[in-house]
Design a protein around this motif. Structure first.
Motif, PDB file in Angstrom:
ATOM      1  N   LEU A 430      -1.154  83.913 -10.307  1.00 56.81           N
ATOM      2  CA  LEU A 430      -0.423  82.995  -8.493  1.00 56.81           C
ATOM      3  C   LEU A 430      -1.729  82.676  -7.637  1.00 56.81           C
ATOM      4  O   LEU A 430      -2.719  82.962  -7.576  1.00 56.81           O
ATOM      5  N   VAL A 431      -1.863  81.413  -6.945  1.00 55.04           N
ATOM      6  CA  VAL A 431      -2.990  80.708  -6.295  1.00 55.04           C
ATOM      7  C   VAL A 431      -2.392  80.677  -4.989  1.00 55.04           C
ATOM      8  O   VAL A 431      -1.071  80.225  -4.360  1.00 55.04           O
ATOM      9  N   ARG A 432      -2.459  80.506  -3.849  1.00 53.76           N
ATOM     10  CA  ARG A 432      -2.803  80.221  -2.708  1.00 53.76           C
ATOM     11  C   ARG A 432      -2.864  78.856  -2.157  1.00 53.76           C
ATOM     12  O   ARG A 432      -4.059  77.888  -3.210  1.00 53.76           O
ATOM     13  N   PRO A 433      -2.539  78.065  -1.814  1.00 52.98           N
ATOM     14  CA  PRO A 433      -2.844  77.293  -1.107  1.00 52.98           C
ATOM     15  C   PRO A 433      -4.417  76.677  -0.365  1.00 52.98           C
ATOM     16  O   PRO A 433      -4.760  75.905   1.342  1.00 52.98           O
ATOM     17  N   TRP A 434      -4.980  77.474  -0.230  1.00 55.02           N
ATOM     18  CA  TRP A 434      -5.980  77.357   1.064  1.00 55.02           C
ATOM     19  C   TRP A 434      -7.383  77.643   0.154  1.00 55.02           C
ATOM     20  O   TRP A 434      -7.634  77.637  -1.278  1.00 55.02           O
ATOM     21  N   LEU A 435      -8.245  77.055   0.677  1.00 59.04           N
ATOM     22  CA  LEU A 435      -9.445  77.110   0.189  1.00 59.04           C
ATOM     23  C   LEU A 435     -10.224  77.825  -0.588  1.00 59.04           C
ATOM     24  O   LEU A 435     -10.871  78.941  -0.859  1.00 59.04           O
ATOM     25  N   SER A 436     -10.250  79.179   0.205  1.00 57.71           N
ATOM     26  CA  SER A 436     -10.523  81.266   0.368  1.00 57.71           C
ATOM     27  C   SER A 436      -9.723  82.065   1.036  1.00 57.71           C
ATOM     28  O   SER A 436      -9.311  81.188   1.654  1.00 57.71           O
ATOM     29  N   PRO A 437     -10.217  83.052   0.747  1.00 57.61           N
ATOM     30  CA  PRO A 437      -8.744  83.969   1.170  1.00 57.61           C
ATOM     31  C   PRO A 437      -9.057  83.881   2.596  1.00 57.61           C
ATOM     32  O   PRO A 437      -8.232  84.744   3.827  1.00 57.61           O
ATOM     33  N   ASP A 438     -10.538  83.964   3.490  1.00 58.39           N
ATOM     34  CA  ASP A 438     -10.987  84.052   4.396  1.00 58.39           C
ATOM     35  C   ASP A 438     -10.404  82.577   5.474  1.00 58.39           C
ATOM     36  O   ASP A 438      -9.550  83.264   6.797  1.00 58.39           O
ATOM     37  N   ILE A 612     -11.098  85.515 -21.011  1.00 54.79           N
ATOM     38  CA  ILE A 612     -10.845  83.848 -20.978  1.00 54.79           C
ATOM     39  C   ILE A 612     -11.515  83.806 -19.564  1.00 54.79           C
ATOM     40  O   ILE A 612     -10.320  84.670 -18.569  1.00 54.79           O
ATOM     41  N   HIS A 613     -11.616  82.775 -18.833  1.00 56.87           N
ATOM     42  CA  HIS A 613     -12.141  82.281 -17.693  1.00 56.87           C
ATOM     43  C   HIS A 613     -11.080  81.666 -17.009  1.00 56.87           C
ATOM     44  O   HIS A 613     -10.504  80.738 -17.312  1.00 56.87           O
ATOM     45  N   VAL A 614     -10.165  81.345 -15.938  1.00 57.75           N
ATOM     46  CA  VAL A 614      -9.834  80.734 -15.620  1.00 57.75           C
ATOM     47  C   VAL A 614     -10.439  80.407 -13.738  1.00 57.75           C
ATOM     48  O   VAL A 614     -10.419  81.497 -12.891  1.00 57.75           O
ATOM     49  N   MET A 615     -10.763  79.012 -13.859  1.00 64.61           N
ATOM     50  CA  MET A 615     -12.024  79.316 -13.265  1.00 64.61           C
ATOM     51  C   MET A 615     -10.753  78.718 -11.460  1.00 64.61           C
ATOM     52  O   MET A 615      -9.457  78.000 -11.934  1.00 64.61           O
ATOM     53  N   ARG A 616     -11.402  79.527 -10.213  1.00 66.84           N
ATOM     54  CA  ARG A 616     -10.554  79.625  -9.454  1.00 66.84           C
ATOM     55  C   ARG A 616     -10.434  77.820  -9.312  1.00 66.84           C
ATOM     56  O   ARG A 616     -11.507  76.892  -9.300  1.00 66.84           O
ATOM     57  N   ALA A 617      -9.017  76.676  -8.084  1.00 66.50           N
ATOM     58  CA  ALA A 617      -9.356  75.571  -8.351  1.00 66.50           C
ATOM     59  C   ALA A 617     -10.231  75.096  -6.708  1.00 66.50           C
ATOM     60  O   ALA A 617     -10.801  74.066  -6.912  1.00 66.50           O
ATOM     61  N   ALA A 618     -10.946  75.984  -6.058  1.00 63.96           N
ATOM     62  CA  ALA A 618     -11.918  75.951  -4.862  1.00 63.96           C
ATOM     63  C   ALA A 618     -12.916  75.529  -5.431  1.00 63.96           C
ATOM     64  O   ALA A 618     -13.829  74.981  -5.239  1.00 63.96           O
ATOM     65  N   GLY A 644      -7.337  73.045  -0.013  1.00 63.16           N
ATOM     66  CA  GLY A 644      -7.169  73.503  -1.237  1.00 63.16           C
ATOM     67  C   GLY A 644      -5.868  72.771  -1.083  1.00 63.16           C
ATOM     68  O   GLY A 644      -5.629  73.556  -2.482  1.00 63.16           O
ATOM     69  N   LEU A 645      -5.612  72.034  -0.628  1.00 62.73           N
ATOM     70  CA  LEU A 645      -4.085  71.809  -1.099  1.00 62.73           C
ATOM     71  C   LEU A 645      -4.470  70.986  -2.326  1.00 62.73           C
ATOM     72  O   LEU A 645      -4.004  70.472  -3.407  1.00 62.73           O
ATOM     73  N   LEU A 646      -5.645  69.505  -2.008  1.00 60.96           N
ATOM     74  CA  LEU A 646      -6.129  68.928  -2.183  1.00 60.96           C
ATOM     75  C   LEU A 646      -6.583  69.280  -3.815  1.00 60.96           C
ATOM     76  O   LEU A 646      -6.978  68.969  -4.910  1.00 60.96           O
ATOM     77  N   ALA A 647      -6.805  70.137  -3.062  1.00 65.97           N
ATOM     78  CA  ALA A 647      -7.822  70.926  -4.505  1.00 65.97           C
ATOM     79  C   ALA A 647      -7.106  71.952  -5.943  1.00 65.97           C
ATOM     80  O   ALA A 647      -7.212  71.477  -7.210  1.00 65.97           O
ATOM     81  N   ASN A 648      -5.794  72.760  -5.735  1.00 70.81           N
ATOM     82  CA  ASN A 648      -4.842  72.927  -6.271  1.00 70.81           C
ATOM     83  C   ASN A 648      -3.977  71.817  -7.452  1.00 70.81           C
ATOM     84  O   ASN A 648      -3.818  72.179  -8.512  1.00 70.81           O
ATOM     85  N   ARG A 649      -4.560  70.586  -6.179  1.00 72.08           N
ATOM     86  CA  ARG A 649      -3.423  69.307  -6.643  1.00 72.08           C
ATOM     87  C   ARG A 649      -4.111  68.944  -8.198  1.00 72.08           C
ATOM     88  O   ARG A 649      -4.304  68.379  -9.504  1.00 72.08           O
TER      89      ARG A 649
END
Length: 1023
Positions: A430-438, A612-618, A644-649
Motif C-alpha cells: 500500500l502506498v501513500r500519496p506523499w513524498l515522505s511520511p513526514d 526482493i527490493h521494492v523501491m519507493r516511488a519517492a 508524491g502524486l507525480l512520483a506515484n504516477r
C-alpha cells in the motif's frame, strides 16, 4: 504571451534613422560600457576573494584570462551570435537604436548576458547545474596543476602498499606523500617501499590509533596536510573482508580508476583546471556492489547528527552520490566542511569488525555532500573509447540492477525457491500519496490545529511516542498507547481519541494499492504459497487487517507487526525470531520490502534469501530529478503531496494508467500519452491555481468567477469538479461561469477616444496596418479604411511597439470609423455580460499577463471588481487606477525580462493547452449570438486536447480525494507544481506522442500558428 519571449527578435523591420553613424556608435559605446562595468564588477569580486585567501598569484592569472578571453573572445562571440540571429550587422544596428529609443538603456541591458543573482536569473532558476557529461581525451600534456598535490594513504595492510607505490609512480608531477599505519613494524615496511617513489618530494609516515579505519587518519592526523595542498588523493590498502574473502577486484578497480596511468591522471587534472568549482572526482561504483549501498542503511541516525553539525539537511535524501570505498581525488576547499569539524580519534568507535553503522561509514557518504555544501561539484569517472575518460554527474550508482526487470516478474521467479514469502505493508503493498511520511504528519498537524486548536501536533505526537516507549518498555508501541501518552500532553478538554480517529480516518482514505506487488501476491495466493506480512508499525493487527481487506488483500496467513510481536525489523530482532516462529529455515524465506536497511540489509545479515527490493516511488522520483530535494520546500505538506502524486504516477505501474517509459541507465522519463502529459505537466499547476483562486475569492468576497474564454474552458471544468467533490457545508465556494471574451473583441468595445485606442498597442505586432485593424480591433470590412487612408498605407508594414506613434496617428485618422463599430460592439457586449453577471460581485479569471482584457472591460461591463491570473506582469499595475485589483498566483507584477517563474518563461505551453473547442471570439451578432474566428489547429485536434484536459483533471481529483475541505491550502506553495514544466520544456522528460495539438494561434501579434516546442527549440539555439 509570445511577445514575452521574443527579446531581440521583437525588433525586426523599421526605417533606418537619421544620423545613423553617430547614433549607431553611441549605442555600441553604451553596450560596451555596460559590458565593461559588469566585467569589472566580477573582476573586483574575484580579486577580493583572492586577497582574502592570500593567493596573490591567482590575481595575475585572473587578469590575464580576463583581458585575453572574457573581453575579447566572449564579447566578440556574443556580438557575432546576436548579429547572426538578427539578420546581419545592419539589422542589429537598427534594433539597438530602436530598443534604445523605445525602452531606453535598460532595454539594452536586459538583453545583455550579464550576471544576475541566482534566484533572479531566469536562466538559472530551477537549473540542473549539477548534471553534466563530459568526455576528456588525449594525453593532456599541457596540464600543470598549481598549488601542490598531497597523496594520503592509510596502509592498514602494509603488504599491499607496494602495488600502490607502482601506481603512484604514474603521477607526472612532484607530490608529497603522507601515510598512516597502525604499528612501528608497518611503518618500517612502508618507509622502505616509499624509497622507490620517483617523484615524492616529501614522505611522512605516522603510526596512528586503530580507530576510524582510513577516515580518521585522513581527517585527523593529516588535516594540516590537506590544508597545505591544493589537490588531495585519498587511497588505502582495502581488503573488504566482510564478504568472507578478500575483495581484490574492488581495490584494484578503484586504484586503476584514480591512478590508471599518466594519461588518466592528466585527464583528471585537465578537468580540475578547466572547472574551478569541481571539488571531488572518483570512479563509478564498483559493478559488484548493490545499488542500495548508496543509501544510508544503518548510518542515518549518525548522518542526521553529522548533518546538523555541518548544516546539511539529509532528512529527505535516501540515495546519495558517494565514493563507495572512500578513494578519490579532491580539491582541498571541498573537504573543509569535514576538516573544520575538528574530529579526534575518540570520536570514532573502537575497531571490532563493524561492517556498517559507524562514524567512518557515515563520513564516507558525506564527502560529496560536504563538497556541494562548500559550493563545489563532483564528477564520476567512466572508461571510454580511445583512451578517453567520461566524467558524469550524477553517478550511475549501479541503478541499472534495479530497473533491469519488473518487480512482479522478480517475485514470481524467486517465490518457487522459497517455502514462505513475506511482504512489508506500507510503500510495498500500500502506498501513500506523499513524498515522505513526514508530509503526512505535517498535513495531520494542520488538520488538528484547525479542528482542535492544538499547535505543533507533529512534535507532540513524536514526544508521546517516546514517552510511551519508556512507559511500556517494549520494542515498539501501538497507536492506542501513543495517544494515551498524548492525552497527558494536551488540554484535558480535548479528547485524544478524537484525534486518533482523525489520523486513522486520513490513513484509511489516502492509501492505494501498489498494483505490481499486489498482483504478484494474489498470483502466489492462487498457487497456494504460504505468505505472511512483516511490518515495523504502530498500527495494530486488527486495523491493518481491515485496511488490507478493503483493498482485496486479505490473502495472508498472519501479520507480524512490531508493536504486537515485540521485535523490530530495523534492529534485526524480528529476523532472528521469525524463522523459529514459522518453523522455516532462513534459506527458505523470501522477503519483499521497500526499506534498504530493515528489508534488505538486515535479512541478508541474518542469512535469509536475497530479498526482493521494492523501491519507493519517492526515491525513484528524486533519483530521476536529482536537484528536486535542493529546492523543494521540504517542510510543506503541500509540496510533498504534489510531488508524491507525480512520483506515484511516474514510477508505480498501474493497470489503469498509460505506460510511461523509464530509462534507468540514463534516468530519463518518457511520457507516451496525452493523458499522462496532462496529469504530470498541467495537473499540478492547475490544482495549485484553483486552490489559490478559490481561497483568494473567498477573502475578496467575490460571488462569481468569470472564466475567460478560451482558457476558461478547462478552468470551468476544474471549478465544477471541485464543487462536485466538496460539500457546501465543508467550504463556501463562489459560483463560476464561462465568460466569452477576447482581447480584440473587448478592446473594440472599449474604444471611446484616442486614449482608449492605445490599449491594444502595447503587445508586439508585425504585419500590415490592415492586418492590425483585423486582428487587434476585429474590423472585418476594411473598405472604408482603404478609401480614407489609401491602399499603400493599409499595406505598409508596421512593427509594434517600435512604430507605435505611427499606428496611433493612422488610427486617429480613422477614429470615427472605428468608434461607429465600437458603439455597436459595446452595446452587444453589455447586454451579454449583464445578463450573466446579474449584479453579482464578479472577478475575471484568465491566464494573464498584463490584464489587457480587464482594462478594456472596466469601461464596458459593470460588476467586475478585479482579476485573478496565473501570472501578472508589472504592466498590470495600472488596473489599480480603475478601482480594481489584479492578482497573480505564480507571479505577481513580475518583471517579464527577469522572470524566475517557469510557468511564465514557458507560457506558450499553457496557452496551447488552455484552449476551447471554438475559435477566438470576434463579437456578438444582433441577436446576441457569439461570432468566432475560424477554428485553428488546436480546434482541429481538440479530441487530443481533451485527453490532456482529462489528465489534468485527474490530478486535481486525486488531490481533492486526499485533502478534501483543506483544498485551498494547496494554493500557498507553488514551486513543486512548476517542476514538471521545466522538466518537459528542457527535455528532461521526453514526449513520445504526436505534438500537433500543441500549437498557439498568435494573430494578435501578426503571427500564424506557432509550434511551441519548435519555438522554444529555436530560442535555445539562439542563446
Amino acid at each position: 504571451m509570445v511577445s514575452s519571449c521574443l527579446r531581440w527578435q521583437c525588433y525586426t523591420r523599421s526605417e533606418f534613422p537619421e544620423n545613423i553613424v553617430e547614433r549607431a556608435c553611441f549605442c555600441w559605446l553604451l553596450v560596451f560600457f555596460c559590458w565593461l562595468i559588469q566585467l569589472a564588477h566580477s573582476g573586483l569580486n574575484l580579486v577580493a576573494r583572492c586577497f582574502q585567501r592570500m593567493r596573490y598569484s591567482k590575481v595575475l592569472r585572473f587578469f590575464l584570462r580576463f583581458f585575453k578571453k572574457i573581453i575579447l573572445l566572449n564579447f566578440l562571440a556574443y556580438i557575432i551570435r546576436v548579429a547572426r540571429n538578427s539578420g546581419g550587422y545592419s539589422h542589429l544596428l537598427r534594433k539597438i537604436w530602436y530598443i534604445y529609443r523605445v525602452e531606453g538603456y535598460r532595454g539594452i541591458l536586459r538583453r545583455l548576458p550579464l550576471k544576475r543573482s541566482a534566484r533572479g536569473n531566469a536562466e538559472q532558476f530551477f537549473r540542473y547545474t549539477s548534471i553534466a557529461h563530459e568526455l576528456v581525451g588525449g594525453d593532456c600534456s599541457e596540464v600543470c596543476p598549481k598549488g601542490g598535490i598531497a597523496v594520503i594513504v592509510h596502509a592498514y595492510y602494509p603488504e599491499l602498499f607496494e602495488s600502490i607505490v607502482v601506481a603512484l609512480n604514474d603521477i607526472p608531477w612532484p607530490f608529497d606523500l603522507y601515510v598512516s599505519v597502525t604499528n612501528d613494524e608497518a611503518r618500517l615496511q612502508v618507509c622502505d617501499m616509499a624509497t622507490r617513489l620517483e617523484r615524492a618530494a616529501h614522505v611522512e609516515v605516522q603510526v596512528t590509533p586503530n580507530r576510524g579505519r582510513d577516515i580518521a587518519p585522513f581527517l585527523v592526523t593529516y588535516a594540516a596536510a590537506i590544508r597545505a595542498h591544493r589537490y588531495v588523493l585519498h587511497i588505502h590498502t582495502k581488503k573488504s573482508l566482510y564478504s568472507g574473502r578478500e575483495r581484490t577486484e574492488w581495490r584494484d578497480y578503484l586504484i586503476k580508476g584514480l591512478l590508471g596511468g599518466e594519461r588518466r591522471i592528466r585527464q583528471i587534472f585537465s578537468l580540475f583546471e578547466r572547472e574551478p568549482k569541481l571539488g571531488i572526482v572518483y570512479p563509478d561504483t564498483f559493478g559488484d556492489l548493490p545499488y542500495w549501498a548508496h543509501t544510508w542503511l544503518q548510518n542515518r541516525g549518525i548522518g542526521l547528527q553529522l548533518g546538523a553539525r555541518l548544516n546539511i539537511d539529509i532528512s529527505h535524501s535516501q540515495y546519495i552520490d558517494a565514493p563507495l570505498g572512500s578513494m578519490f581525488w579532491a580539491r582541498n576547499d571541498a573537504l573543509y566542511p569535514l576538516i573544520d569539524l575538528c574530529l579526534g580519534y575518540n570520536d570514532f568507535p573502537e575497531e571490532c569488525g563493524q561492517s556498517d553503522g559507524t562514524l567512518q561509514h557515515t563520513i564516507e557518504r558525506f564527502f560529496v555532500l560536504a563538497a556541494q555544501h562548500a559550493g563545489y561539484g563532483f564528477r564520476v569517472m567512466l572508461d571510454a573509447e580511445n583512451n578517453s575518460t567520461l566524467f558524469i554527474c550524477p553517478g550511475r550508482k549501479n541503478l541499472a540492477q534495479y530497473f533491469a526487470g519488473s518487480i512482479r516478474d522478480r517475485i514470481l521467479a524467486m517465490a518457487p525457491f522459497a517455502q514462505i514469502v513475506s511482504f512489508d505493508i506500507f510503500d510495498t503493498l500500500l502506498v501513500r500519496p506523499w513524498l515522505s511520511p513526514d508530509h503526512l504528519f505535517s498535513f495531520l498537524e494542520q488538520m488538528v490545529a484547525e479542528r482542535f486548536g492544538i499547535k505543533d501536533f507533529a512534535h507532540l505526537r513524536k514526544k508521546a511516542e517516546h514517552f510511551a516507549l519508556l512507559k511500556y518498555d517494549t520494542a515498539d508501541v501501538n497507536i492506542t498507547q501513543i495517544y494515551d501518552a498524548l492525552g497527558d500532553l494536551i488540554d484535558d478538554s480535548i479528547s485524544s481519541e478524537q484525534i486518533l480517529m482523525l489520523e486513522l480516518e486520513i490513513e484509511s482514505a489516502i492509501l492505494s494499492p501498489r498494483d505490481e506487488v499486489c498482483d504478484a501476491a494474489r498470483a502466489l495466493a492462487a498457487q497456494g504459497k504460504r505468505m505472511v506480512l512483516v511490518s515495523d508499525m504502530y498500527l495494530d493487527e486488527s486495523f491493518l487487517s481491515r485496511l488490507l481487506a478493503s483493498h482485496d488483500l486479505d490473502i495472508f496467513e498472519k501479520i507480524y507487526v512490531s508493536n504486537e510481536f515485540g521485535a523490530r525489523k530495523d534492529t534485526g530482532t524480528m529476523w532472528q525470531l521469525l524463522p523459529a516462529h514459522e518453523n522455516v529455515s532462513e534459506k527458505q524465506w523470501l522477503h519483499v520490502g521497500d526499506n534498504e536497511h530493515s528489508d534488505l540489509q538486515r535479512p541478508l545479515d541474518a542469512g535469509f534469501m536475497h530479498p526482493i527490493h521494492v523501491m519507493r516511488a519517492a526515491d525513484q522520483f528524486l533519483l530521476f530529478n536529482e536537484d528536486a530535494a535542493s529546492w523543494m520546500l521540504q517542510e510543506h505538506w503541500q509540496e510533498g503531496l504534489l510531488l508524491g502524486l507525480l512520483a506515484n504516477r511516474l514510477f508505480l505501474p498501474n493497470r489503469a494508467a498509460s505506460p510511461i517509459g523509464i530509462d534507468g541507465e540514463s534516468r530519463r522519463v518518457e511520457i507516451r500519452s496525452l493523458r499522462d502529459f496532462g496529469y504530470l505537466t498541467i495537473g499540478p499547476a492547475l490544482t495549485v491555481f484553483m486552490a489559490w483562486l478559490l481561497g483568494r475569492a473567498r477573502v475578496d468576497r467575490v460571488e462569481l468567477l468569470l472564466y475567460a474564454s478560451r482558457e476558461g474552458h478547462l478552468l470551468k471544468q476544474a471549478h465544477d469538479l471541485i464543487f462536485e467533490r466538496l460539500s457546501p457545508s465543508d467550504v463556501a465556494l463562489p459560483a463560476g461561469a464561462y465568460f466569452l471574451c477576447s482581447r480584440a473583441s473587448a478592446g473594440l468595445a472599449a474604444i471611446q477616444d484616442n486614449l482608449s485606442l492605445e490599449l491594444l498597442l502595447d503587445a508586439h505586432f508585425n504585419g500590415s496596418f490592415g492586418e492590425l485593424l483585423s486582428s487587434r480591433y476585429c474590423i472585418e470590412n476594411l473598405a472604408p479604411f482603404v478609401a480614407r487612408l489609401g491602399e499603400e498605407a493599409m499595406q505598409r508594414p508596421i512593427v509594434l511597439p517600435l512604430e507605435r506613434p505611427r499606428a496611433i496617428k493612422q488610427l486617429g485618422q480613422c477614429l470615427d470609423l472605428i468608434s461607429a463599430q465600437s458603439e455597436i460592439a459595446c452595446e452587444r457586449y453589455r447586454r451579454y455580460a449583464h445578463g450573466l453577471i446579474a449584479n453579482r460581485r464578479s472577478a475575471l479569471v484568465d491566464i494573464g499577463y498584463s490584464g489587457t482584457i480587464q482594462k478594456a472591460l472596466a469601461s464596458v461591463v459593470e460588476g467586475i471588481v478585479g482579476g485573478y491570473y496565473f501570472v501578472t506582469t508589472d504592466k498590470a499595475r495600472c488596473v489599480d487606477s480603475l478601482g480594481q485589483f489584479a492578482k497573480g498566483c505564480f507571479g505577481d507584477f513580475i518583471d517579464p525580462f527577469r522572470s524566475d517563474v517557469p510557468l511564465y518563461q514557458y507560457s506558450l505551453l499553457f496557452e496551447a493547452v488552455l484552449t476551447a473547442p471554438h475559435g477566438q471570439l470576434l463579437g456578438f451578432d444582433a441577436a446576441g449570438a457569439p461570432r468566432y474566428k475560424s477554428p485553428g489547429l488546436a480546434q482541429r485536434h481538440f479530441t487530443e486536447i481533451e485527453e490532456i484536459h482529462a489528465g489534468a483533471l485527474e490530478f486535481l481529483d486525486d488531490a481533492l480525494r486526499v485533502v478534501g475541505p483543506a483544498f485551498s491550502h494547496l494554493g500557498s506553495c507553488h514551486r513543486a507544481s512548476q517542476l514538471p514544466i521545466r522538466q518537459v520544456m528542457e527535455c528532461r522528460w521526453q514526449l513520445d506522442f504526436d505534438l500537433s495539438p500543441l500549437h498557439v494561434e498568435d494573430d494578435f501579434s501578426g503571427n500564424s500558428e506557432i509550434s511551441i516546442f519548435e519555438f522554444y527549440k529555436r530560442q535555445r539555439e539562439r542563446t
